[in-house]
Design a protein around this motif. Sequence first.
Motif, PDB file in Angstrom:
ATOM      1  N   ILE A 297     -61.293 -69.787  48.430  1.00 10.90           N
ATOM      2  CA  ILE A 297     -62.152 -70.882  48.915  1.00 10.90           C
ATOM      3  C   ILE A 297     -62.722 -71.639  47.715  1.00 10.90           C
ATOM      4  CG2 ILE A 297     -62.888 -69.768  51.075  1.00 10.90           C
ATOM      5  CD1 ILE A 297     -65.619 -69.314  49.287  1.00 10.90           C
ATOM      6  N   CYS A 298     -62.991 -72.913  47.901  1.00 17.45           N
ATOM      7  CA  CYS A 298     -63.801 -73.666  46.940  1.00 17.45           C
ATOM      8  C   CYS A 298     -64.918 -74.334  47.745  1.00 17.45           C
ATOM      9  CB  CYS A 298     -63.000 -74.713  46.183  1.00 17.45           C
ATOM     10  SG  CYS A 298     -64.091 -75.681  45.092  1.00 17.45           S
TER      11      CYS A 298
ATOM     12  N   SER B  34     -71.708 -70.535  38.594  1.00 16.74           N
ATOM     13  CA  SER B  34     -71.543 -71.753  39.388  1.00 16.74           C
ATOM     14  C   SER B  34     -72.740 -71.937  40.325  1.00 16.74           C
ATOM     15  CB  SER B  34     -70.263 -71.635  40.219  1.00 16.74           C
ATOM     16  OG  SER B  34     -70.350 -72.442  41.371  1.00 16.74           O
TER      17      SER B  34
ATOM     18  N   LYS C 280     -62.171 -76.994  39.794  1.00 14.12           N
ATOM     19  CA  LYS C 280     -63.415 -77.125  39.027  1.00 14.12           C
ATOM     20  C   LYS C 280     -63.872 -78.568  38.958  1.00 14.12           C
ATOM     21  CE  LYS C 280     -64.337 -75.442  34.968  1.00 14.12           C
ATOM     22  NZ  LYS C 280     -64.148 -75.020  33.558  1.00 14.12           N
TER      23      LYS C 280
ATOM     24  N   LYS D 181     -67.159 -66.858  41.369  1.00 15.33           N
ATOM     25  CA  LYS D 181     -67.223 -67.234  39.946  1.00 15.33           C
ATOM     26  C   LYS D 181     -68.661 -67.299  39.433  1.00 15.33           C
ATOM     27  CE  LYS D 181     -65.865 -68.904  36.006  1.00 15.33           C
ATOM     28  NZ  LYS D 181     -67.118 -68.485  35.359  1.00 15.33           N
TER      29      LYS D 181
END
Length: 151
Positions: free
Chosen positions: A37-38, A106, A14, A103
């Motif tokens: 994944i980010c 976001s 985050k 999420k």
Amino acid sequence: MLIVSACLIGVNCKYDGGNNCHPEILELYKKGGVIPICPEQLGGLSTPRSPAEIRGGSGGDVLDGKARIITPHGEDVAESFKRGALESLKLAKHAGAKKAILKEKSPSCGPYFIYDGAFSGRIVAGKGVTAELFQREGIKVNSENDFKRKG
Ligand code: SF4
């Protein structure tokens, strides 16, 4: 294969260095067949990093060059977000993933809602950049709130 936002399985990716661990999604990951994944990290942004919100539209508008993603200091980070969305899509395509759990809220991952772009805490209907790109490419996107819904 299923794609999930990495913060949902406890990865500290985050913007503030924390995570959004969701126990049931973590259990799914432990069973296998899940790729975390980010998009913001994949786009080259550091962790921790400044918070950012879409201003002037939704994720689709960012992809189409019609909206910006800004930090509270006014820096435009849209290019990093777009790069992260494309890298995330590459991973999803390589894996043959047809579904994702991303999420909510976001500016990258939000499937249904995002912040309004004024850093006011107000939430509006709209998608993050990666959620929009996945949907355009035929990958079904759910959030942590509705991933158990059928169909
Ligand atoms: Fe989580 Fe997505 Fe934000 Fe990365 S970009 S921290 S995966 S919500």
